[in-house]
Design a protein around this motif. Structure first.
Motif, short mmCIF file in Angstrom:
data_model
loop_
_atom_site.label_atom_id
_atom_site.label_comp_id
_atom_site.label_asym_id
_atom_site.label_seq_id
_atom_site.Cartn_x
_atom_site.Cartn_y
_atom_site.Cartn_z
N ALA A 79 0.86 -1.19 0.00
CA ALA A 79 0.00 0.00 0.00
C ALA A 79 0.89 1.23 0.00
CB ALA A 79 -0.91 0.02 1.22
N ALA A 80 0.44 2.25 -0.70
CA ALA A 80 1.20 3.51 -0.75
C ALA A 80 0.21 4.66 -0.64
CB ALA A 80 2.00 3.60 -2.04
N PHE A 81 0.61 5.66 0.10
CA PHE A 81 -0.24 6.82 0.36
C PHE A 81 0.53 8.09 0.03
CE2 PHE A 81 -1.07 3.40 3.33
CZ PHE A 81 -2.42 3.16 3.10
N VAL A 82 -0.19 9.08 -0.46
CA VAL A 82 0.41 10.39 -0.69
C VAL A 82 -0.36 11.42 0.10
CG1 VAL A 82 1.39 9.86 -2.96
CG2 VAL A 82 -0.92 10.81 -2.81
N ALA A 83 0.34 12.48 0.46
CA ALA A 83 -0.28 13.65 1.09
C ALA A 83 -0.27 14.75 0.04
CB ALA A 83 0.50 14.08 2.33
N GLU A 84 -1.42 15.40 -0.10
CA GLU A 84 -1.58 16.42 -1.12
C GLU A 84 -2.05 17.71 -0.46
OE1 GLU A 84 -3.40 15.87 -5.50
OE2 GLU A 84 -4.84 15.57 -3.88
N SER A 85 -1.47 18.81 -0.89
CA SER A 85 -1.85 20.12 -0.37
C SER A 85 -1.85 21.11 -1.52
CB SER A 85 -0.88 20.58 0.71
OG SER A 85 -1.22 21.86 1.20
N GLY A 86 -2.97 21.77 -1.73
CA GLY A 86 -3.05 22.76 -2.81
C GLY A 86 -2.76 22.18 -4.18
N GLY A 87 -3.13 20.92 -4.40
CA GLY A 87 -2.90 20.28 -5.68
C GLY A 87 -1.49 19.75 -5.88
N GLU A 88 -0.62 19.90 -4.88
CA GLU A 88 0.77 19.44 -4.96
C GLU A 88 0.98 18.29 -3.98
OE1 GLU A 88 3.55 21.24 -6.52
OE2 GLU A 88 2.11 22.50 -7.55
N LEU A 89 1.80 17.33 -4.37
CA LEU A 89 2.17 16.28 -3.44
C LEU A 89 3.19 16.83 -2.45
CD1 LEU A 89 2.52 13.03 -5.56
CD2 LEU A 89 0.52 13.97 -4.42
N VAL A 90 2.96 16.56 -1.17
CA VAL A 90 3.86 17.06 -0.13
C VAL A 90 4.40 15.94 0.74
CG1 VAL A 90 2.80 19.35 -0.11
CG2 VAL A 90 1.94 17.57 1.45
N GLY A 91 4.02 14.70 0.44
CA GLY A 91 4.54 13.59 1.21
C GLY A 91 4.07 12.27 0.66
#
Length: 159
Positions: A57-69
Protein backbone atom coordinates in the motif's frame (compact mmCIF):
# COMPACT_ATOMS: atom_id res chain seq x y z
CA UNK A 1 -9.01 24.99 19.12
CA UNK A 2 -6.91 23.00 16.67
CA UNK A 3 -6.37 24.11 13.12
CA UNK A 4 -7.66 21.83 10.35
CA UNK A 5 -4.80 20.19 8.44
CA UNK A 6 -4.10 21.79 5.06
CA UNK A 7 -3.49 18.44 3.34
CA UNK A 8 -5.37 15.30 2.49
CA UNK A 9 -4.23 11.70 2.16
CA UNK A 10 -5.09 9.40 -0.69
CA UNK A 11 -3.69 6.27 -2.33
CA UNK A 12 -0.75 6.59 -4.70
CA UNK A 13 -1.82 6.91 -8.35
CA UNK A 14 -0.01 6.66 -11.68
CA UNK A 15 -0.08 10.46 -12.05
CA UNK A 16 2.02 10.77 -8.85
CA UNK A 17 4.96 8.64 -9.92
CA UNK A 18 7.31 11.37 -11.19
CA UNK A 19 6.94 13.46 -8.04
CA UNK A 20 7.26 10.50 -5.71
CA UNK A 21 10.34 9.38 -7.67
CA UNK A 22 11.91 12.74 -6.78
CA UNK A 23 10.98 12.15 -3.12
CA UNK A 24 12.69 8.75 -3.28
CA UNK A 25 15.81 10.41 -4.68
CA UNK A 26 15.82 12.76 -1.69
CA UNK A 27 15.48 9.78 0.66
CA UNK A 28 18.40 8.09 -1.14
CA UNK A 29 20.63 11.10 -0.51
CA UNK A 30 20.11 10.60 3.22
CA UNK A 31 20.07 6.80 3.23
CA UNK A 32 23.03 6.27 0.90
CA UNK A 33 25.09 9.47 1.08
CA UNK A 34 28.16 7.91 -0.55
CA UNK A 35 26.32 6.66 -3.62
CA UNK A 36 22.65 7.72 -3.80
CA UNK A 37 20.48 6.71 -6.73
CA UNK A 38 18.70 9.88 -7.82
CA UNK A 39 17.61 8.82 -11.33
CA UNK A 40 13.85 9.34 -11.36
CA UNK A 41 13.42 6.73 -14.12
CA UNK A 42 14.76 4.08 -11.74
CA UNK A 43 12.20 5.02 -9.11
CA UNK A 44 9.30 5.39 -11.54
CA UNK A 45 9.92 1.78 -12.63
CA UNK A 46 9.96 0.61 -8.99
CA UNK A 47 6.83 2.63 -8.21
CA UNK A 48 4.94 1.07 -11.12
CA UNK A 49 5.77 -2.33 -9.65
CA UNK A 50 4.53 -1.08 -6.29
CA UNK A 51 1.19 -0.05 -7.80
CA UNK A 52 0.77 -3.58 -9.15
CA UNK A 53 1.70 -5.26 -5.84
CA UNK A 54 -1.43 -6.53 -4.09
CA UNK A 55 0.56 -7.00 -0.87
CA UNK A 56 1.60 -3.35 -0.68
CA UNK A 57 0.00 0.00 0.00
CA UNK A 58 1.20 3.51 -0.75
CA UNK A 59 -0.24 6.82 0.36
CA UNK A 60 0.41 10.39 -0.69
CA UNK A 61 -0.28 13.65 1.09
CA UNK A 62 -1.58 16.42 -1.12
CA UNK A 63 -1.85 20.12 -0.37
CA UNK A 64 -3.05 22.76 -2.81
CA UNK A 65 -2.90 20.28 -5.68
CA UNK A 66 0.77 19.44 -4.96
CA UNK A 67 2.17 16.28 -3.44
CA UNK A 68 3.86 17.06 -0.13
CA UNK A 69 4.54 13.59 1.21
CA UNK A 70 4.33 9.88 0.71
CA UNK A 71 4.71 6.56 2.50
CA UNK A 72 4.62 2.92 1.52
CA UNK A 73 4.48 -0.46 3.18
CA UNK A 74 4.39 -4.05 1.99
CA UNK A 75 3.71 -7.42 3.50
CA UNK A 76 6.65 -9.74 4.04
CA UNK A 77 7.12 -13.17 5.55
CA UNK A 78 9.96 -14.31 7.77
CA UNK A 79 11.62 -17.13 5.85
CA UNK A 80 12.31 -19.14 9.01
CA UNK A 81 9.25 -18.60 11.21
CA UNK A 82 6.83 -17.89 8.33
CA UNK A 83 5.47 -14.99 10.40
CA UNK A 84 3.89 -12.29 8.23
CA UNK A 85 4.82 -8.72 9.05
CA UNK A 86 4.71 -5.24 7.54
CA UNK A 87 7.84 -3.75 5.99
CA UNK A 88 7.47 0.04 6.14
CA UNK A 89 9.77 1.09 3.31
CA UNK A 90 9.58 4.84 2.82
CA UNK A 91 8.20 8.02 4.25
CA UNK A 92 8.94 11.51 3.00
CA UNK A 93 7.49 14.91 3.79
CA UNK A 94 8.41 18.05 1.88
CA UNK A 95 10.45 20.46 4.02
CA UNK A 96 7.73 23.11 3.79
CA UNK A 97 5.22 20.72 5.41
CA UNK A 98 7.34 19.31 8.22
CA UNK A 99 5.85 19.84 11.64
CA UNK A 100 2.34 20.18 10.22
CA UNK A 101 1.02 16.70 10.96
CA UNK A 102 1.77 15.08 7.59
CA UNK A 103 4.18 12.52 9.07
CA UNK A 104 1.67 11.46 11.72
CA UNK A 105 -1.12 11.17 9.17
CA UNK A 106 1.00 9.07 6.81
CA UNK A 107 2.22 6.81 9.63
CA UNK A 108 -1.35 6.33 10.86
CA UNK A 109 -2.49 5.46 7.32
CA UNK A 110 0.24 2.81 7.15
CA UNK A 111 -0.66 1.45 10.61
CA UNK A 112 -4.39 1.36 9.71
CA UNK A 113 -3.58 -0.55 6.53
CA UNK A 114 -1.48 -3.03 8.52
CA UNK A 115 -4.27 -3.61 11.02
CA UNK A 116 -6.77 -4.22 8.20
CA UNK A 117 -4.37 -6.79 6.73
CA UNK A 118 -4.01 -8.54 10.09
CA UNK A 119 -0.35 -7.62 10.42
CA UNK A 120 0.59 -6.98 14.01
CA UNK A 121 4.28 -6.18 13.55
CA UNK A 122 5.81 -3.36 11.52
CA UNK A 123 9.52 -2.96 10.80
CA UNK A 124 11.33 0.09 9.48
CA UNK A 125 15.02 0.41 8.59
CA UNK A 126 17.03 3.62 8.67
CA UNK A 127 20.66 4.67 8.80
CA UNK A 128 22.26 4.65 12.23
CA UNK A 129 23.09 8.35 11.85
CA UNK A 130 19.67 9.47 10.58
CA UNK A 131 18.68 11.23 13.78
CA UNK A 132 15.61 12.93 12.28
CA UNK A 133 14.12 9.61 11.18
CA UNK A 134 15.04 7.88 14.43
CA UNK A 135 13.23 10.66 16.29
CA UNK A 136 10.11 10.23 14.15
CA UNK A 137 10.19 6.46 14.62
CA UNK A 138 10.51 6.78 18.41
CA UNK A 139 7.69 9.33 18.47
CA UNK A 140 5.30 6.90 16.75
CA UNK A 141 6.25 3.95 18.95
CA UNK A 142 9.01 2.07 17.13
CA UNK A 143 11.73 0.51 19.27
CA UNK A 144 15.25 -0.21 18.01
CA UNK A 145 15.77 -3.98 17.94
CA UNK A 146 18.78 -4.69 15.73
CA UNK A 147 22.08 -3.10 14.81
CA UNK A 148 23.57 -3.69 11.38
CA UNK A 149 27.34 -3.44 11.06
CA UNK A 150 29.29 -2.93 7.85
CA UNK A 151 32.96 -3.18 6.98
CA UNK A 152 34.44 -2.38 3.58
CA UNK A 153 37.26 -4.76 2.66
CA UNK A 154 38.81 -2.37 0.18
CA UNK A 155 40.29 -0.27 2.98
CA UNK A 156 37.58 2.37 2.73
CA UNK A 157 35.67 1.85 5.95
CA UNK A 158 32.26 3.49 6.00
CA UNK A 159 32.47 4.39 9.68
Amino acid sequence: MSEKPNFRLRPLEEKDLETVAVFEGEIAKISFPDDPITDTRFYVKKLRQLLANKDAAAFVAESGGELVGWANVSQRQNFITKEKYADFHSIYVAPSQRGGGVVSALVNAVFDHCRKQGLDKVVFRTRADNERMKSVLARVGFLPTQIYYEKALDGKDKG
